[in-house]
Enzyme design. Structure first.
Site, PDB file in Angstrom:
ATOM      1  N   HIS A 103     -16.078   4.136   3.154  1.00  0.00           N
ATOM      2  CA  HIS A 103     -14.594   4.274   3.040  1.00  0.00           C
ATOM      3  C   HIS A 103     -14.940   6.011   2.247  1.00  0.00           C
ATOM      4  O   HIS A 103     -14.843   5.475   1.063  1.00  0.00           O
ATOM      5  CB  HIS A 103     -13.600   3.982   2.308  1.00  0.00           C
ATOM      6  CG  HIS A 103     -13.146   2.198   3.200  1.00  0.00           C
ATOM      7  ND1 HIS A 103     -14.117   1.337   2.808  1.00  0.00           N
ATOM      8  CD2 HIS A 103     -12.830   1.544   3.639  1.00  0.00           C
ATOM      9  CE1 HIS A 103     -13.768  -0.260   3.356  1.00  0.00           C
ATOM     10  NE2 HIS A 103     -13.151   0.349   4.053  1.00  0.00           N
ATOM     11  N   LEU A 194      -5.669  -5.201  -1.871  1.00  0.00           N
ATOM     12  CA  LEU A 194      -4.759  -4.046  -2.273  1.00  0.00           C
ATOM     13  C   LEU A 194      -3.955  -5.120  -3.234  1.00  0.00           C
ATOM     14  O   LEU A 194      -3.318  -5.590  -2.789  1.00  0.00           O
ATOM     15  CB  LEU A 194      -4.461  -3.069  -0.706  1.00  0.00           C
ATOM     16  CG  LEU A 194      -5.449  -2.476   0.175  1.00  0.00           C
ATOM     17  CD1 LEU A 194      -4.709  -2.434   1.102  1.00  0.00           C
ATOM     18  CD2 LEU A 194      -6.013  -1.056  -0.797  1.00  0.00           C
ATOM     19  N   ASP A 233      -1.649   4.125   0.041  1.00  0.00           N
ATOM     20  CA  ASP A 233      -0.626   3.245   0.644  1.00  0.00           C
ATOM     21  C   ASP A 233      -0.250   1.459   1.069  1.00  0.00           C
ATOM     22  O   ASP A 233       0.369   0.720   0.659  1.00  0.00           O
ATOM     23  CB  ASP A 233      -0.373   3.900   2.082  1.00  0.00           C
ATOM     24  CG  ASP A 233       0.253   5.536   2.402  1.00  0.00           C
ATOM     25  OD1 ASP A 233       1.583   5.686   1.817  1.00  0.00           O
ATOM     26  OD2 ASP A 233      -0.801   6.257   3.027  1.00  0.00           O
ATOM     27  N   GLY A 234      -1.561   0.955   1.456  1.00  0.00           N
ATOM     28  CA  GLY A 234      -2.342  -0.437   1.431  1.00  0.00           C
ATOM     29  C   GLY A 234      -1.364  -0.620   0.190  1.00  0.00           C
ATOM     30  O   GLY A 234      -0.881  -1.996   0.330  1.00  0.00           O
ATOM     31  N   ASN A 263      -1.278   9.839   1.818  1.00  0.00           N
ATOM     32  CA  ASN A 263      -1.813  10.655   2.657  1.00  0.00           C
ATOM     33  C   ASN A 263      -1.436   9.698   4.492  1.00  0.00           C
ATOM     34  O   ASN A 263      -1.913  10.404   5.056  1.00  0.00           O
ATOM     35  CB  ASN A 263      -3.247  10.326   2.980  1.00  0.00           C
ATOM     36  CG  ASN A 263      -4.467   8.668   2.636  1.00  0.00           C
ATOM     37  OD1 ASN A 263      -3.556   8.241   3.297  1.00  0.00           O
ATOM     38  ND2 ASN A 263      -5.331   8.307   2.208  1.00  0.00           N
ATOM     39  N   ILE A 265      -1.992   7.533   5.975  1.00  0.00           N
ATOM     40  CA  ILE A 265      -2.692   7.072   6.775  1.00  0.00           C
ATOM     41  C   ILE A 265      -3.110   5.454   6.862  1.00  0.00           C
ATOM     42  O   ILE A 265      -3.858   5.415   5.461  1.00  0.00           O
ATOM     43  CB  ILE A 265      -3.722   8.307   7.148  1.00  0.00           C
ATOM     44  CG1 ILE A 265      -4.099   8.826   7.625  1.00  0.00           C
ATOM     45  CG2 ILE A 265      -5.129   6.964   8.032  1.00  0.00           C
ATOM     46  CD1 ILE A 265      -3.045   8.941   9.111  1.00  0.00           C
ATOM     47  N   HIS A 340     -11.004   6.704   7.443  1.00  0.00           N
ATOM     48  CA  HIS A 340     -10.423   5.960   6.182  1.00  0.00           C
ATOM     49  C   HIS A 340     -11.905   4.628   6.642  1.00  0.00           C
ATOM     50  O   HIS A 340     -12.346   4.702   5.114  1.00  0.00           O
ATOM     51  CB  HIS A 340      -9.343   4.787   7.162  1.00  0.00           C
ATOM     52  CG  HIS A 340      -9.270   3.249   5.832  1.00  0.00           C
ATOM     53  ND1 HIS A 340      -8.050   4.064   4.858  1.00  0.00           N
ATOM     54  CD2 HIS A 340      -9.670   2.523   5.650  1.00  0.00           C
ATOM     55  CE1 HIS A 340      -8.310   2.858   4.536  1.00  0.00           C
ATOM     56  NE2 HIS A 340      -9.005   2.136   5.121  1.00  0.00           N
ATOM     57  N   GLU A 488       5.213 -14.832  -9.691  1.00  0.00           N
ATOM     58  CA  GLU A 488       3.591 -15.463  -9.793  1.00  0.00           C
ATOM     59  C   GLU A 488       2.432 -14.622  -9.282  1.00  0.00           C
ATOM     60  O   GLU A 488       1.504 -14.730 -10.632  1.00  0.00           O
ATOM     61  CB  GLU A 488       3.599 -16.538  -9.179  1.00  0.00           C
ATOM     62  CG  GLU A 488       4.641 -18.052  -9.507  1.00  0.00           C
ATOM     63  CD  GLU A 488       5.750 -17.627  -8.772  1.00  0.00           C
ATOM     64  OE1 GLU A 488       6.477 -19.109  -8.822  1.00  0.00           O
ATOM     65  OE2 GLU A 488       5.971 -16.951  -7.943  1.00  0.00           O
ATOM     66  N   HIS A 539       3.732 -30.198 -13.144  1.00  0.00           N
ATOM     67  CA  HIS A 539       4.188 -31.075 -12.291  1.00  0.00           C
ATOM     68  C   HIS A 539       3.489 -30.999 -11.092  1.00  0.00           C
ATOM     69  O   HIS A 539       3.084 -29.964 -10.080  1.00  0.00           O
ATOM     70  CB  HIS A 539       5.637 -30.009 -11.060  1.00  0.00           C
ATOM     71  CG  HIS A 539       6.401 -30.031 -12.638  1.00  0.00           C
ATOM     72  ND1 HIS A 539       6.390 -29.370 -13.408  1.00  0.00           N
ATOM     73  CD2 HIS A 539       7.630 -30.051 -12.292  1.00  0.00           C
ATOM     74  CE1 HIS A 539       8.157 -29.182 -14.475  1.00  0.00           C
ATOM     75  NE2 HIS A 539       8.524 -30.304 -13.654  1.00  0.00           N
ATOM     76  N   HIS A 551       7.430 -29.007  -3.427  1.00  0.00           N
ATOM     77  CA  HIS A 551       7.393 -29.220  -4.713  1.00  0.00           C
ATOM     78  C   HIS A 551       5.627 -29.890  -4.651  1.00  0.00           C
ATOM     79  O   HIS A 551       5.522 -29.970  -6.546  1.00  0.00           O
ATOM     80  CB  HIS A 551       8.092 -29.184  -5.780  1.00  0.00           C
ATOM     81  CG  HIS A 551       8.973 -28.248  -5.618  1.00  0.00           C
ATOM     82  ND1 HIS A 551       9.513 -27.721  -4.661  1.00  0.00           N
ATOM     83  CD2 HIS A 551       9.571 -27.197  -6.455  1.00  0.00           C
ATOM     84  CE1 HIS A 551      10.516 -26.815  -4.703  1.00  0.00           C
ATOM     85  NE2 HIS A 551      10.596 -26.346  -6.053  1.00  0.00           N
TER      86      HIS A 551
END
Length: 741
Positions: A103, A194, A233-234, A263, A265, A340, A488, A539, A551
Site C-alpha cells: 500500500h 482497522l 478513514d477506515g 485523504n 479515499i 491505495h 467489549e 456465564h 446469552h
C-alpha cells in the site's frame, strides 16, 4: 527485588525467542548484555526479537543533552526536510514495487507528519527499542506500514536494514505486510485490522497515565512519555475506534495525540459514497481537543504548530485532522483508490520520480539525509542515560516504589507471589466459579504491582471488582479498577495496549462468555501479538439459565480452542480456578480465557492447582495397571456430573477413571508419556461431557467413545431444567459409558 547501582532498567532482557518464520539476518552481530540481579546474562543474536538491550553510553561520551532533542520542535533546514520526506516516500514506493504487493498511497501522503514525529518530536533510542520511557508510536492504518519501516530505517533501528526493505512482505522478512510487534523491534503493537491500533494506543496511554500517577513524585517525574498514532478513514469507520476514543475522552488521556489522515479515499473509492459524517465534531463530543491541519502535504509548520498546541492541552487527548493527498507526487494515481493497495507500476514510479525530482536508484538514501538522521543514535542513547541516572536517584529516595516499577518494567514477578492464591478442600462451601475468580483476582492484586482490569459494565455480575482499589478515572488514574462501559471490542483492544506497554502490566477484562462475539477481533490480536491479557468470561454455558439462548454460549469453547496461542480454561471449582490464574499470570506472551459458571459448584476431591497446570489430569480412579473399564472426561460444571456418574458405575463393579480437562492447550503441551498415563491408548471406552458444542471432542474420546454436549442453541428456563432437557446429566453419562464399554 535485589538491585545494583551498576545495572539499569534498560539492561533487562525481554523474553528472547525465535522469530516465527525462523528468519535471521547477518546484519546484526552477536552481542551479550548484563541484566538485573537475579537474571542470567543472555546472549543476543539477530533471532532474538523482543529484548531490552543495554546501551553503554555515558554523558561524557555524548555531549548532546536529551531535552534538546525532543521537546523544542525547532525547524530543520527546509531543503533537508523536503529531501527527507521524499526519501520516506520513495523507500515505500520501492519496497512495494519490488514486492509487487502493498500500500504505497498512505506512506506517500503521510510522510510529512511521519518525518516530523520521528525526526523532531518523539523521544526514543533506536539502539534500544524497548527503553521504558520512550514515546510510543502506533500506525493504526497498518496497511501503510512502509511508512513506519522507512522511518525506523532512517532513525537507525537495527531491525530495518536496507536488505530488510528489499524483502518487504517476503517469507522470513523482518518487515511483514502489516506491522507486527513480535517481528520488528520498534513496532509497538500489531495492527492491520482497522481500528485496533487506535484502541491499542488508548491502552498505551492508559498505562502511561496510570504509572505516572502511581510513581511520579514532586521531585521525580520518572514516567513521562506520549503516545502518538496515525489512523485513517477506515479506522474511523470501524466501531471499535469510537468505543476506545469515547473512553480516551472520558479518561482525559492528555498524552495521547492522534493524527487522522484525512485523504478521503478508501478501497472502494472516495469516502463520499459511505462516510460523510463530521469526524471533528464527533471527536469534540467525545471529549477530545481537535485541530485541523488543512495542508498535510507541504504544511510542515502547520503540523509542528498543531503538535505544540496538542502538547499544551493536558486534560484531553488531541485529534489532529491532517488533510493529505493519498499517493502524493504520483502524477496519474494520486488522490485515487488505485494508489491505495497496489504497486504503482514501473511507468508510474518513473513518472513520480520525475515529478518529485528524485534522481536516485531504488532504496537509495542520500548521504545528507543519512547524516541528518544519524544524530538520533547518540541523542537516543543520551536520553536513556539521563533517564537511568534519574531512576537511580529515584531508587535511593523511594526504594519500595522503585521495586514495584522495576517489576512492572521487567516482568519479573515478586518472589512467592503464587502463595497468595487461595486453596480449597471438599469441605469448603460450594460456590460459582465466578465468585471464586473474584477471590483470586483480589488475592493477586495484593501481590502483583502491575495487576489491573475491569468489566464491560458487568463488574457486579462478572465479580471482577478489586475491593482494595478505587476506579481509574480522569482524576484518579492511580486506581486499578477500569470501568469500560458496554464496549467489549474496545475493552479487549485497550487491554492489548496495556499488556504491550510493559511486561509486568497484567490486564484482565470481563464480560459474559457469549459476548466474546463482540470482541473476538481484539482477542485474536491478543493471541497474534503475544499480549498476555486475561479474559474473565462468566456465564459460561446453558447453566446460566433463564436469560436464554441469546446469552448461552454453545460454540464458543470450540472456537477458542481452534485459535492459536490462546489458553481456553474451564475450571470446575476453586482449586482449578486458582490453577488457571497461576498459569495465566505466568504466560505473559499467551492470553488466557477463563470460562466461569454462574451456578454454584462443589469443591471436588482430587482437583488441584498443579493438575490444572497440566491441562488434563486424573481426579479419581479405582482401577489398577492403567486399565480402567471406562474413562469419563469432564470440564467446568460438568466435572461434578462425571464424578457422580463414576460413583454410580463403581457401584455396579466398574473401574472408572475421571479426568478433568480444564485446558486442552496445556494438555497438548504435555509429554506423550504423561498423556498415555491419563488417556491410555488401550482404553477406548471413553465418554466426555461438556455443556457446549461437541465439536473437537473426538480427538480425545476416539471413534469408539461418545461425546455428550449441546449442538443446538439453548433455551430459557432454570438451569436444572435445561440440563435435564438437554441430557447433560449423570444418568446420560452412565448410559453412554455402558454403551461404549
Amino acid at each position: 527485588m535485589a538491585s545494583s547501582s551498576s545495572l539499569t532498567l534498560s539492561q533487562a532482557i525481554f523474553s528472547p525467542s525465535l522469530p516465527r518464520h525462523g528468519s535471521s539476518s547477518s546484519s546484526s552481530p552477536s552481542l551479550s548484555f548484563s541484566t538485573f540481579s537475579g537474571l542470567k546474562s543472555t546472549p543476543f543474536t539477530s533471532s532474538h526479537r523482543r529484548i531490552l538491550t543495554s546501551t553503554t553510553v555515558t554523558k561524557q561520551q555524548f555531549s548532546v543533552r536529551a531535552s534538546a532533542a525532543v521537546e523544542t520542535l525547532e525547524k530543520t533546514d527546509a531543503a533537508i526536510v523536503e529531501k527527507s520526506v521524499n526519501t520516506i516516500r520513495f523507500l515505500a514506493i520501492d519496497a512495494v514495487e519490488k514486492a509487487n504487493s502493498g500500500h504505497p498511497g498512505l506512506p506517500m501522503g503521510c510522510a510529512p507528519m511521519g518525518h516530523i514525529l520521528y525526526d523532531e518530536v518523539m523521544k526514543y533510542n533506536p539502539k534500544n527499542p524497548y527503553w521504558f520511557n520512550r514515546d510510543r508510536f502506533v500506525l493504526s492504518a497498518g496497511h501503510g506500514c512502509m511508512l513506519q519501516y522507512a522511518l525506523l530505517h532512517l532513525a537507525g533501528y537495527d531491525s530495518v536494514q536496507e536488505d530488510d526493505l528489499k524483502s518487504f512482505r517476503q517469507w522470513g522478512s523482518r518487515i511483514p505486510g502489516h506491522p507486527e510487534n513480535f517481528e520488528t523491534p520498534g513496532v509497538e503493537v500489531t495492527t492491520g485490522p482497522l481500528g485496533q491500533g487506535i484502541a491499542n494506543a488508548v491502552g498505551l496511554a492508559v498505562a502511561e497515565k496510570h504509572l505516572a500517577a502511581r510513581f511520579n513524585k514532586p521531585d521525580a517525574e520518572i514516567v513521562d512519555h506520549y503516545t502518538y498514532v496515525i489512523l485513517g478513514d477506515g479506522c474511523q469507520m470501524e466501531g471499535i475506534s469510537n468505543e476506545a476514543c469515547s473512553l480516551a475522552g472520558h479518561w482525559g488521556l492528555g498524552k495521547l495525540i492522534a493524527f487522522y489522515d484525512d485523504n478521503h479515499i478508501s478501497i472502494d473509492g472516495d469516502t463520499e459514497i459511505a462516510f460523510t459524517e463530521d469526524v471533528s465534531a464527533r471527536f469534540e463530543s467525545l471529549g477530545w481537543h481537535v485541530i485541523w491541519v488543512k495542508n498535510g502535504n507541504t504544511g510542515y509548520d502547520e503540523i509542528r504548530a498543531a503538535i505544540k498546541e496538542a502538547k499544551a492541552v493536558k486534560d484531553k487527548p488531541t485529534m489532529i485532522k491532517v488533510t493529505t493527498t493519498i499517493g502524493f507526487g504520483s502524477p496519474n494515481k494520486a488522490n485515487s483508490y488505485s494508489v491505495h493497495g497496489s504497486a504503482l507500476g514501473a511507468k508510474e514510479v518513473e513518472a513520480t520520480r520525475n515529478n518529485l525530482g528524485w534522481p536516485y536508484e531504488p532504496f537509495h538514501v542520500p548521504e545528507d539525509v543519512k547524516s541528518h538522521w544519524s544524530r538520533h543514535t547518540p541523542e537516543g542513547a543520551a536520553l536513556e542515560t539521563e533517564w537511568n541516572a534519574k531512576f537511580a536517584e529515584y531508587e535511593k529516595k523511594y526504594p519500595e516504589e522503585a521495586a514495584d516499577l522495576k517489576s512492572i518494567i521487567t516482568g519479573e514477578l515478586p518472589a512467592g507471589w503464587e502463595k497468595a492464591l487461595p486453596t480449597y478442600t471438599p469441605e469448603s462451601p460450594a460456590d460459582a466459579t465466578r465468585n471464586l475468580s473474584q477471590q483470586n483476582l483480589n488475592a493477586l492484586a495484593k501481590v502483583l504491582p502491575g495487576f489491573l482490569g475491569g468489566s464491560a459494565d458487568l463488574a457486579s455480575s462478572n465479580m471482577t471488582l478489586l475491593k482494595m482499589f478505587g476506579d481509574f478515572q480522569k482524576n484518579t488514574p492511580e486506581e486499578r479498577n477500569l470501568r469500560f462501559g458496554v464496549r467489549e471490542h474496545g475493552m479487549g483492544a485497550i487491554c492489548n495496549g496495556i499488556a504491550l506497554h510493559s511486561l509486568g502490566l497484567i490486564p484482565y477484562c470481563a464480560t459474559f462468555f457469549v459476548f466474546t462475539d463482540y470482541m473476538r477481533g481484539a482477542m485474536r490480536i491478543s493471541a497474534l501479538s503475544e499480549a498476555g491479557v486475561i479474559y474473565v468470561m462468566t456465564h459460561d454455558s446453558i447453566g446460566l439459565g433463564e436469560d436464554g439462548p441469546t446469552h448461552q454460549p454453545i460454540e464458543h469453547l470450540a472456537s477458542f480452542r481452534a485459535m492459536p496461542n490462546i489458553l481456553m480454561f474451564r475450571p470446575a471449582d476453586g482449586n482449578e480456578t486458582a490453577g488457571a490464574y497461576k498459569v495465566a499470570v505466568l504466560k505473559r506472551k499467551t492470553p488466557s480465557i477463563l470460562a466461569l459458571s454462574r451456578q454454584k459448584l462443589p469443591q471436588l476431591a482430587g482437583t488441584s492447582i498443579e493438575g490444572a497446570a497440566k491441562g488434563g489430569y486424573i481426579v479419581s480412579d479405582n482401577s489398577s495397571g492403567n486399565k480402567p473399564d471406562v474413562i469419563l472426561i469432564g470440564t467446568g460444571s460438568e466435572l461434578e456430573i462425571a464424578v457422580k456418574a463414576a460413583e454410580e458405575l463403581k457401584k455396579e463393579g466398574k473401574t472408572v477413571r475421571v479426568v478433568s480437562f480444564v485446558c486442552w492447550e496445556l494438555y497438548d503441551e504435555q509429554s506423550s508419556e504423561y498423556k498415555e498415563s491419563v488417556l491410555p491408548s488401550s482404553v477406548t471406552a471413553r465418554v466426555s461431557i461438556e455443556a457446549g458444542s461437541t465439536f473437537g471432542w473426538q480427538k480425545f474420546v476416539g471413534d469408539k467413545g461418545k461425546a455428550i454436549g449441546v449442538d443446538g442453541f439453548g433455551a430459557s428456563a432454570p438451569a436444572d431444567k435445561i440440563y435435564k432437557e438437554f441430557g447433560i446429566t449423570a444418568e446420560a453419562v452412565v448410559a453412554a459409558a455402558k454403551q461404549v464399554s
